[in-house]
Enzyme design. Structure first.
Site, PDB file in Angstrom:
ATOM      1  N   SER A   1      34.935  20.192  25.240  1.00  0.00           N
ATOM      2  CA  SER A   1      35.421  21.554  25.220  1.00  0.00           C
ATOM      3  C   SER A   1      34.484  22.540  24.521  1.00  0.00           C
ATOM      4  O   SER A   1      34.718  23.752  24.560  1.00  0.00           O
ATOM      5  CB  SER A   1      36.783  21.576  24.514  1.00  0.00           C
ATOM      6  OG  SER A   1      36.675  21.079  23.195  1.00  0.00           O
TER       7      SER A   1
ATOM      8  N   LYS B   1      32.746  27.942  17.453  1.00  0.00           N
ATOM      9  CA  LYS B   1      33.636  27.655  18.575  1.00  0.00           C
ATOM     10  C   LYS B   1      35.004  28.288  18.337  1.00  0.00           C
ATOM     11  O   LYS B   1      35.518  28.262  17.213  1.00  0.00           O
ATOM     12  CB  LYS B   1      33.763  26.146  18.739  1.00  0.00           C
ATOM     13  CG  LYS B   1      34.646  25.688  19.896  1.00  0.00           C
ATOM     14  CD  LYS B   1      34.696  24.170  19.939  1.00  0.00           C
ATOM     15  CE  LYS B   1      35.619  23.646  21.018  1.00  0.00           C
ATOM     16  NZ  LYS B   1      35.666  22.175  21.043  1.00  0.00           N
TER      17      LYS B   1
ATOM     18  N   SER C   1      34.095  16.209  22.653  1.00  0.00           N
ATOM     19  CA  SER C   1      33.901  17.631  22.938  1.00  0.00           C
ATOM     20  C   SER C   1      32.642  18.242  22.363  1.00  0.00           C
ATOM     21  O   SER C   1      32.277  19.359  22.720  1.00  0.00           O
ATOM     22  CB  SER C   1      35.109  18.439  22.435  1.00  0.00           C
ATOM     23  OG  SER C   1      36.231  18.192  23.240  1.00  0.00           O
TER      24      SER C   1
END
Length: 468
Positions: free
Chosen positions: A157, A81, A181
């Protein structure tokens, strides 16, 4: 086996390497080919590095030919990520406010552990700006989409990570979770997502949000997640709060007897409405544990409403995190995020200290709760995946639709989202499994037991792609 590479689990890839049925180069090529083919539809990656990935794969292939794999994940592709430092690649955190022209000479601890075990790190996945929203839509990268329905959000996210794993790009992705997230995108995309407990996976560089956050695996099976956690759950001197490694690797301890568990099932928090299909699917999933012999008890209330406390903590942390940002940086950032930053200005230090003391009291409530219950089950969110262009679903206030995840970032408890069914529109729904502090393995064991009783991995998104 060539046609099935994209849907192999990491454990299956490793087994194929041992048997000589596949090579790391073949798997890396298939991973990159699929990532590039799906990028126009999903927009799950902000960076792909084929040359670097193939070089890593060739080195892994040489080791496997000698019968000397480097570690537990040698030759297995993993995405990172774009919140996590990755040597040689910019970490822009989904924002135009970060200057890409920097040395980028350091790996974060989890990335370093993956490299030490031979994983092939092939790209960085999209995130909301500074991981601040539960959707994945930024001025830097655009909208990331859900492979089950590209008109819907993958959540955030860690939206790019969830979408890519669900779509068969790679078996493993590294995500982060400071309020849901990992778990919310896993829930929306029909994969397994695990937020380790506080300190389990070392974090660096330090961030004001670190005490909320967990870096963890996003996968298509519980065993893969446990294997990945066995690699990344190691202390690092850069994180003074990182915990010692467990004596037993997580993937070797997944089998447990559910009949020993006392489980609380809570279908709703604080009067927030849960969609009828989500409610029915998660309640049915909770009853799977009863069928396995666990004692499952309906609980109407778990703890006090933590949203005011969370808001108070976030205001102080937000002010600190963005205190040195220039007007020029703020001008290119998400207006909602900038508004939050401005509203957080000049928070008195005593207010933050007061919030931290209230946090201690709140955590004590959950500690006491777990004296009676080994595990807690809830929905992950109130709804299934919604319109990709929206930041929250119709009929809800901006933060009203996800009350279930953030409380356990406040308390630093381990928690997971495990796929448990599909709505009438074919959208995945996840069951939220929460364990007490320092009981990461128990959460993984519960998820593994559920996976064995109600397998999910055979169902795949409706993608029809042709590969050369």
């Amino acid at each position: 086996m060539q046609n099935a590479i994209e849907w192999l689990m990491a454990t299956e890839v490793l087994q194929a390497y041992r048997a000589g049925d596949l090579s790391p180069v073949e798997v890396a090529q298939a991973t990159l080919r699929r990532a590039e083919a799906l990028q126009p539809s999903l927009n799950a990656f902000c960076l792909l590095d084929p040359e670097n990935a193939l070089a890593q794969a060739k080195a892994s292939e040489a080791r496997w030919r000698k019968g000397q794999p480097l570690g537990l994940l040698d030759g297995v592709p993993v995405s990172i990520k774009d919140i996590i430092l990755t040597k040689g690649w910019p970490t822009l955190r989904g924002s135009k406010a970060i200057n890409p022209d920097q040395p980028w000479t350091e790996d974060g601890p989890a990335v370093a552990r993956l490299r030490e075990h031979g994983a092939v790190i092939f790209g960085k996945t999209t995130t909301s700006e500074f991981a601040a929203k539960p959707t994945t839509n930024t001025a830097l990268c655009g909208i990331t989409r859900n492979p089950w329905n590209t008109a819907r959000t993958p959540g955030g996210s860690s939206g790019g990570a969830a979408a890519s794993v669900a779509a068969g790009v790679s078996a493993l992705a590294l995500g982060t979770d400071a309020g849901g997230s990992i778990r919310m995108p896993a829930n929306f995309c029909g994969i397994f997502g695990f937020k380790p407990g506080g300190g389990r996976v070392a974090m660096y560089p330090p961030t004001p949000y670190a005490t909320f956050a967990g870096f963890g695996p996003m996968t298509r099976s519980v065993t893969d997640a446990a294997l990945m956690l066995s690699v990344i759950a190691a202390p690092d001197p850069r994180d003074w709060e990182s915990l010692p490694a467990e004596a037993q690797p997580y993937h070797e301890g997944l089998k447990a007897d559910p009949r020993q568990w006392r489980i609380a099932w809570c279908p709703g928090f604080w009067g927030v409405k849960v969609d009828a299909e989500v409610a029915a699917l998660t309640e049915k999933a909770a009853q799977v544990f009863a069928a396995l012999g666990a004692k499952v008890e309906l609980v109407e209330q778990v703890c006090e409403d933590s949203r005011p406390l969370h808001g108070q903590l976030m205001r102080g942390l937000t002010e600190y995190a963005f205190q040195r940002f220039t007007p020029e940086q703020l001008a290119v950032m998400d207006p909602d995020l900038v508004r939050n930053i401005e509203q957080s200005r000049n928070v008195p230090a005593v207010d933050l200290l007061d919030a931290e003391m209230r946090r201690v009291q709140f955590a004590r409530q959950l500690n006491e709760f777990h004296q009676s219950y080994d595990l807690l089950l809830t929905p992950v969110t109130c709804v299934a995946a919604f319109d990709a262009a929206r930041d929250w679903p119709e009929g809800y206030q901006p933060r009203e639709w996800y009350p279930f995840t953030a409380p356990f970032n406040i308390t630093r408890q381990p928690a997971a989202s495990v796929p448990c069914g599909f709505t009438s529109e074919g959208l995945p729904v996840g069951l939220h499994i929460v364990g007490p502090r320092h009981r990461d393995l128990r959460v993984l064991q519960a998820a593994f037991a559920f996976e064995q009783a109600a397998p999910w991995s055979a169902r795949r998104p409706p993608l029809d792609l042709k590969f050369a």
